[in-house]
Motif scaffolding. Sequence first.
Motif, PDB file in Angstrom:
ATOM      1  N   LYS A 159       0.817  -1.287   0.102  1.00 55.47           N
ATOM      2  CA  LYS A 159       0.010  -0.074   0.059  1.00 55.47           C
ATOM      3  C   LYS A 159       0.800   1.198   0.225  1.00 55.47           C
ATOM      4  O   LYS A 159       0.502   2.151  -0.582  1.00 55.47           O
ATOM      5  CB  LYS A 159      -0.913  -0.133   1.220  1.00 55.47           C
ATOM      6  N   GLU A 160       1.955   1.151   0.770  1.00 55.73           N
ATOM      7  CA  GLU A 160       2.881   2.359   0.847  1.00 55.73           C
ATOM      8  C   GLU A 160       4.044   2.213  -0.202  1.00 55.73           C
ATOM      9  O   GLU A 160       4.813   3.292  -0.399  1.00 55.73           O
ATOM     10  CB  GLU A 160       3.667   2.487   2.076  1.00 55.73           C
ATOM     11  N   ASN A 161       3.715   1.402  -1.158  1.00 60.08           N
ATOM     12  CA  ASN A 161       4.768   1.148  -2.242  1.00 60.08           C
ATOM     13  C   ASN A 161       6.332   1.053  -1.667  1.00 60.08           C
ATOM     14  O   ASN A 161       7.078   1.930  -2.492  1.00 60.08           O
ATOM     15  CB  ASN A 161       4.428   2.281  -3.377  1.00 60.08           C
ATOM     16  N   LEU A 162       6.472   0.570  -0.764  1.00 54.21           N
ATOM     17  CA  LEU A 162       7.861   0.466   0.029  1.00 54.21           C
ATOM     18  C   LEU A 162       8.694  -0.645  -0.878  1.00 54.21           C
ATOM     19  O   LEU A 162       9.744  -0.590  -0.646  1.00 54.21           O
ATOM     20  CB  LEU A 162       7.621   0.050   1.357  1.00 54.21           C
ATOM     21  N   GLY A 163       8.203  -1.436  -1.700  1.00 54.26           N
ATOM     22  CA  GLY A 163       9.041  -2.687  -2.178  1.00 54.26           C
ATOM     23  C   GLY A 163      10.231  -2.046  -3.189  1.00 54.26           C
ATOM     24  O   GLY A 163      11.102  -2.381  -2.893  1.00 54.26           O
ATOM     25  N   PRO A 164       9.681  -1.120  -4.008  1.00 55.02           N
ATOM     26  CA  PRO A 164      10.773  -0.409  -4.816  1.00 55.02           C
ATOM     27  C   PRO A 164      11.840   0.357  -3.982  1.00 55.02           C
ATOM     28  O   PRO A 164      12.957   0.241  -4.362  1.00 55.02           O
ATOM     29  CB  PRO A 164       9.906   0.511  -5.846  1.00 55.02           C
ATOM     30  N   VAL A 165      11.333   1.026  -3.021  1.00 52.78           N
ATOM     31  CA  VAL A 165      12.420   1.691  -2.195  1.00 52.78           C
ATOM     32  C   VAL A 165      13.257   0.774  -1.553  1.00 52.78           C
ATOM     33  O   VAL A 165      14.375   1.031  -1.403  1.00 52.78           O
ATOM     34  CB  VAL A 165      11.554   2.541  -1.327  1.00 52.78           C
ATOM     35  N   LEU A 166      12.893  -0.483  -0.849  1.00 49.25           N
ATOM     36  CA  LEU A 166      13.544  -1.549  -0.265  1.00 49.25           C
ATOM     37  C   LEU A 166      14.705  -2.015  -1.384  1.00 49.25           C
ATOM     38  O   LEU A 166      15.600  -2.142  -1.153  1.00 49.25           O
ATOM     39  CB  LEU A 166      12.941  -2.419   0.308  1.00 49.25           C
ATOM     40  N   ASP A 167      14.097  -2.456  -2.520  1.00 51.22           N
ATOM     41  CA  ASP A 167      14.804  -2.770  -3.324  1.00 51.22           C
ATOM     42  C   ASP A 167      16.077  -1.954  -3.878  1.00 51.22           C
ATOM     43  O   ASP A 167      17.344  -2.268  -4.239  1.00 51.22           O
ATOM     44  CB  ASP A 167      14.226  -3.239  -4.890  1.00 51.22           C
ATOM     45  N   GLU A 168      15.827  -0.520  -3.940  1.00 39.31           N
ATOM     46  CA  GLU A 168      16.787   0.309  -4.171  1.00 39.31           C
ATOM     47  C   GLU A 168      18.026   0.543  -3.254  1.00 39.31           C
ATOM     48  O   GLU A 168      19.012   0.719  -3.537  1.00 39.31           O
ATOM     49  CB  GLU A 168      16.115   1.820  -4.402  1.00 39.31           C
ATOM     50  N   VAL A 169      17.271   0.442  -1.960  1.00 41.53           N
ATOM     51  CA  VAL A 169      18.311   0.712  -0.807  1.00 41.53           C
ATOM     52  C   VAL A 169      19.236  -0.837  -0.693  1.00 41.53           C
ATOM     53  O   VAL A 169      20.472  -0.438  -0.469  1.00 41.53           O
ATOM     54  CB  VAL A 169      17.433   0.646   0.615  1.00 41.53           C
ATOM     55  N   LEU A 170      18.655  -1.667  -1.139  1.00 44.01           N
ATOM     56  CA  LEU A 170      19.614  -3.057  -1.119  1.00 44.01           C
ATOM     57  C   LEU A 170      20.384  -3.135  -2.133  1.00 44.01           C
ATOM     58  O   LEU A 170      21.091  -4.297  -2.248  1.00 44.01           O
ATOM     59  CB  LEU A 170      18.484  -4.334  -0.788  1.00 44.01           C
ATOM     60  N   GLN A 171      20.155  -2.226  -3.323  1.00 42.91           N
ATOM     61  CA  GLN A 171      21.059  -2.647  -4.382  1.00 42.91           C
ATOM     62  C   GLN A 171      22.471  -2.410  -4.147  1.00 42.91           C
ATOM     63  O   GLN A 171      23.172  -1.478  -3.666  1.00 42.91           O
ATOM     64  CB  GLN A 171      20.735  -1.541  -5.629  1.00 42.91           C
ATOM     65  N   GLY A 172      23.482  -3.308  -5.027  1.00 39.45           N
ATOM     66  CA  GLY A 172      24.612  -3.158  -5.088  1.00 39.45           C
ATOM     67  C   GLY A 172      25.628  -3.245  -3.777  1.00 39.45           C
ATOM     68  O   GLY A 172      25.141  -3.384  -2.653  1.00 39.45           O
ATOM     69  N   GLY A 173      26.900  -3.498  -4.067  1.00 37.75           N
ATOM     70  CA  GLY A 173      27.823  -3.376  -2.947  1.00 37.75           C
ATOM     71  C   GLY A 173      27.716  -4.438  -2.189  1.00 37.75           C
ATOM     72  O   GLY A 173      28.220  -4.408  -0.748  1.00 37.75           O
ATOM     73  N   GLY A 174      26.991  -5.446  -2.262  1.00 39.96           N
ATOM     74  CA  GLY A 174      26.813  -6.745  -1.372  1.00 39.96           C
ATOM     75  C   GLY A 174      26.069  -6.605  -0.172  1.00 39.96           C
ATOM     76  O   GLY A 174      26.046  -7.415   0.938  1.00 39.96           O
ATOM     77  N   ARG A 175      25.191  -5.452  -0.458  1.00 39.23           N
ATOM     78  CA  ARG A 175      24.244  -5.247   0.750  1.00 39.23           C
ATOM     79  C   ARG A 175      23.365  -6.464   0.920  1.00 39.23           C
ATOM     80  O   ARG A 175      22.831  -6.962   2.224  1.00 39.23           O
ATOM     81  CB  ARG A 175      23.209  -4.152   0.284  1.00 39.23           C
ATOM     82  N   ARG A 176      22.681  -7.007  -0.028  1.00 30.51           N
ATOM     83  CA  ARG A 176      21.836  -8.302   0.126  1.00 30.51           C
ATOM     84  C   ARG A 176      22.651  -9.652   0.888  1.00 30.51           C
ATOM     85  O   ARG A 176      21.950 -10.280   1.160  1.00 30.51           O
ATOM     86  CB  ARG A 176      21.054  -8.690  -1.395  1.00 30.51           C
ATOM     87  N   ASP A 177      23.819  -9.390   0.330  1.00 35.31           N
ATOM     88  CA  ASP A 177      24.674 -10.661   0.864  1.00 35.31           C
ATOM     89  C   ASP A 177      24.683 -10.772   2.547  1.00 35.31           C
ATOM     90  O   ASP A 177      25.129 -11.842   2.843  1.00 35.31           O
ATOM     91  CB  ASP A 177      26.135 -10.750   0.369  1.00 35.31           C
ATOM     92  N   ILE A 178      24.570  -9.639   3.213  1.00 36.00           N
ATOM     93  CA  ILE A 178      24.925  -9.641   4.627  1.00 36.00           C
ATOM     94  C   ILE A 178      23.134  -9.870   5.294  1.00 36.00           C
ATOM     95  O   ILE A 178      23.050  -9.801   6.518  1.00 36.00           O
ATOM     96  CB  ILE A 178      25.483  -8.292   5.182  1.00 36.00           C
ATOM     97  N   LEU A 179      22.279 -10.101   4.290  1.00 39.93           N
ATOM     98  CA  LEU A 179      21.086 -10.228   4.920  1.00 39.93           C
ATOM     99  C   LEU A 179      20.839 -11.761   5.276  1.00 39.93           C
ATOM    100  O   LEU A 179      21.322 -12.564   4.637  1.00 39.93           O
ATOM    101  CB  LEU A 179      19.789  -9.953   3.946  1.00 39.93           C
TER     102      LEU A 179
END
Length: 386
Positions: free
Chosen positions: A352-372
């Motif tokens: 509803k808040e359309n936060l999915g694209p914002v989260l994807d943008e924040v997690l992009q690149g630099g190995g950020r997803r790898d530390i989750l």
Amino acid sequence: MTDLTLRAVKAKHGDSLLLFAGGATVLIDGGPSGVYRRFLRDQLRALPANGGEPPVIDLMMVSHIDADHIDGILDLTDELIEARNEERDPIVDIRRAWHNSFADTIADLTGSSPASRRGEAASLASALEEIRFDGFDPHDSKLVLASVGQGRQLRLDLKALNIDVNQRFDGRMALQGNASTPWTCGDLSLDLIGPAQEQIDDLRKKWARELKKILEKEADAEPAARSMDTSVSNLASLVVIAKANGKTALLTGDARGVMILKWLEETGRLAPGGSVHFDIVKLPHHGSDRNVTPEFFERVKADHYLMCGDGKHGNPEPHTFRMLFEARPELNYTVHMTYGPEELKSHREFRKENLGPVLDEVLQGGGRRDILRFPGPGETFIDISI
């Protein structure tokens, strides 16, 4: 060798934690309605028996009285009372509890029966939405003790079960300074650093000034009782430092980051302008960006961060991840989540808040997803073992 394990149960939008260290077991919160029967009960049943007797919970701690922390605990105490009445073995043996019930310690609830006391508590709590503390942002510092009735019921349940409440604090509120030394059990120690007496004194003054107006405004308790799950009581949160064999964890409930920094400084853990390191930090209020700041992440550092939340209310919020990554761009830490990014994005409030694209943008690149790190398919909890 593992010195300390923090287990986070998939508790929907709430908290439900088990802490294991040196033979000690601590239960912290029980999540919102449904979590106990669906997830937490199985965790308790799987605990090792105590020489043929039920498993032992050395300490049960309710960080504060919001429904998304206390409901599952009330489901547990309901089951314990039922087992006692039917002369069955309980699912667990709870040795002691820490729990601040503001209905007991601030309000004078004079109803003649438990039902009337709960109704009066709910009535008083509903009107507390208007009470704020000077010096804080009104949105962040609104004190909504919406679950006063539930806190009162838990206190009644614990009394019926003969479980000592706040014995460590001589029966007083669990507050900073009300115990001269940390609580210890085996290799584990727990040191309560917040809330402090100053905040409780402020609350009592506000209560005294507002009580008459509250009672006049909320003559009918039933609407208040039905709506009391929707608010937060962050000031009530117990904040503790757990330590075992040199390993440390900061457990924050729903406290505000500015207050956590203040309490760390007051108790000598954090030098003014300096920083402090913990092995584990459970982020407050399910990763809400209203409870942390860039300064919090710059000054309170950890090898492991825990975010509990399934996307309801937008938590954990993308901006919280952004603040952490910008404060600590080296990414030499792990972010543990009770629900993974795809589960967050599937929650209707996140959509509803359309936060999915914002989260994807924040997690992009630099190995950020790898530390989750988060539970896999079919898994109902995640362990942080250090």
